[in-house]
Design an enzyme around this catalytic site. Structure first.
Site, PDB file in Angstrom:
ATOM      1  N   ASP A  12       0.833  -1.202   0.000  1.00 34.28           N
ATOM      2  CA  ASP A  12       0.000   0.000   0.000  1.00 34.28           C
ATOM      3  C   ASP A  12       0.868   1.253   0.000  1.00 34.28           C
ATOM      4  OD1 ASP A  12      -1.954   2.015   0.554  1.00 34.28           O
ATOM      5  OD2 ASP A  12      -3.208   0.532   1.565  1.00 34.28           O
ATOM      6  N   CYS A  57      -7.334   4.279  -2.610  1.00 36.62           N
ATOM      7  CA  CYS A  57      -7.278   2.836  -2.362  1.00 36.62           C
ATOM      8  C   CYS A  57      -8.464   2.073  -2.941  1.00 36.62           C
ATOM      9  CB  CYS A  57      -7.185   2.601  -0.860  1.00 36.62           C
ATOM     10  SG  CYS A  57      -6.996   0.870  -0.403  1.00 36.62           S
TER      11      CYS A  57
END
Length: 514
Positions: A12, A57
């Protein structure tokens, strides 16, 4: 027949220019140590011109796991639902006989037509995508992780995210050289790794598909010891930015909103103040911490790779390493993943085929996009790539190199409508459906088209860091029109085609491949 395993590693907020294998190939200073990622690069193919097709995201993971551009899956922002009709990778893998395990998260809001408005999943940023079998979930609210920490005897603070405050401090102004309160044995990266090893040992050598997600190097930017002190701020690359935030803000109304509104508290636990006013020393410290978080993930991957080695599964496993999106890290006086600048969208992609790799160690310059991952996995497993899929299989790159008819531009999108934690739409005075942009970028030029705001145009040969907007320069007017036409043609070509390959006729239903 040789068994086939797939390990899809999704980190991430890891940006593309923090991959040492590429840095060394380009003769740049190797400021970061990732020996396990290096191994993957040596044995596989590294894609240097790879982008996520959208941020942040939720949308990015929707594209990664459906193979669809944002304009087609329409989960346009965090908090926006994903239509149940879209075939995702998890569901597709079930069609080829796999029970797709998932560790980590997908930040997916369910289709409200499939459940009650009282569904608790509508009270969180996102949950897990249907089709996957969770074996180490981080969502919702990181409860599985916090429970594991408590089970191991660590006393959680009343406000659980305060485990990411620096050791011995109740507040932090910004970037810090202090370690996190949480020791590395109980870090989230360790949690995901333990879940992965538990799952793999439980499989006992049977074929598997594992989505292995890591939360790092996502903020809060604080690292457990010894990773907090592994890198020196003075060794970090300096941020690329104008002399002051006001110069950046003058480039475009959307840029002004983000320069003015980004807060430190989103990146440093408990911090206050503007993110745009961090000085160079603070940003170098932040980057040193970011590198520490990366190396911690790399060490954790080493444990997983060692297990595959020890059990004889390394050569039976397709391994794909990528990120959901990038991170500005102070470039253009910005933090996070927003807007239209390269640091938010350019991400790593490394693919190691099972067995011998014909192009082992190669660094591929062809333009690849996050939507290519899903069809690559299905193609490798002998599954059918959905006709609606916008992405393309990357398998030819692993053996023969770039196909002759490969794409010549990168494409990505961003939707900036209001969500509960950010309100650019209100700041700009736009309607909800006016808050979108798309980017067409090739080796020379980058064009940014907005639904209801002025365009941007950059000459990347002379302005690689995108400081000078040429959209209103008469000398570039013809080129701007050409790239606007490219953007329109791209969108027309990739309009939803879920059923457009079917035909009815005197002989009944038929299906066309092209």
């Amino acid at each position: 027949m040789r068994k086939k395993n797939v390990l899809l590693i999704v980190v991430d907020q890891w940006r593309a220019d923090f991959v040492p294998h590429v840095l060394r190939a380009d003769g740049k200073i190797d400021f970061l140590k990732t020996p396990n990622l290096d191994r993957l690069c040596r044995e596989g193919v590294t894609f240097r011109n790879h982008v996520t097709t959208c941020v942040p995201c939720g949308p990015a993971r929707a594209s990664l796991l459906t193979g669809l551009y944002l304009m087609n899956h329409r989960a346009v922002q965090n908090t926006v639902p994903l239509d149940q009709r879209h075939l995702n990778l998890g569901k597709a893998l079930r069609g080829v006989g796999y029970d797709p395990a998932l560790i980590g998260y997908t930040t997916t809001v369910p289709d409200p037509r499939t459940t009650s408005p009282n569904d608790p999943r509508f009270r969180v940023l996102g949950d897990l995508m249907d089709g996957f079998h969770p074996v180490g979930a981080f969502e919702p609210n990181m409860e599985g992780y916090f429970g594991w920490v408590a089970q191991n005897g660590f006393d959680l603070p009343e406000h659980r995210p305060d485990i990411w405050l620096p050791e011995g401090e109740d507040a932090v102004a910004g970037a810090t050289d202090r370690p996190s309160r949480i020791p590395k044995e109980f870090s989230d990266s360790t949690f995901f790794t333990e879940r992965a090893l538990t799952y793999l040992k439980g499989r006992d050598g049977k074929p598997f598909f594992l989505h292995l997600g890591y939360y790092r190097p996502h903020p809060p930017f604080v690292a457990s010891a010894p990773y907090h002190a592994m890198y020196r701020p003075e060794d970090m690359p300096a941020p690329i930015r104008a002399a002051n935030p006001d110069i950046e803000a003058a480039q475009h109304p959307l840029m002004k909103f983000y320069v003015d509104s980004i807060r430190r508290g989103s990146f440093f636990q408990g911090a206050e103040g503007s993110g745009a006013t961090l000085d160079e020393a603070e940003l170098r410290q932040m980057r040193a911490t970011y590198c520490g978080l990366i190396t911690e993930v790399d060490d954790c991957l080493g444990r997983v790779f060692s297990y595959l080695d020890e059990t004889g599964q390394w050569d039976d496993t397709l391994i794909i390493f990528t990120s959901d999106h990038g991170e500005q890290l102070g470039d253009h006086h910005l933090l996070g993943k927003i807007g239209y600048n390269d640091p938010s969208f350019r991400i790593p992609l490394v693919i190691k085929d099972a067995g011998e790799n014909a192009r082992a160690g190669a660094i591929e310059s062809g333009f690849t996009e996050s939507i290519d991952v899903m069809p690559t996995i299905l193609d490798w497993l002998g599954g059918k790539i959905p006709h609606a899929c916008d992405g393309l299989s990357l398998l030819p790159f692993l053996s023969e190199g770039r196909p002759q008819d490969w794409r010549t531009e990168l494409h990505y999108e961003y939707d900036f409508r209001d969500v509960y934690y950010s309100e650019p739409q209100s700041f700009l005075g736009l309607g909800m459906n006016d808050c979108s942009l798309c980017v067409i970028q090739d080796e020379r030029y980058k064009y940014v088209h907005f639904a209801a705001l002025p365009p941007l145009f950059f000459d990347l040969r002379h302005d690689p860091n995108e400081f000078t907007n040429l959209a209103d320069d008469p000398a570039y007017a013809a080129l701007v029109r050409d790239y606007a036409q490219k953007a329109l043609s791209w969108r027309l070509k990739h309009a939803d085609r879920t059923l457009t390959h079917y035909r009815s006729g005197p002989e009944g239903l038929s299906e066309r491949s092209h």
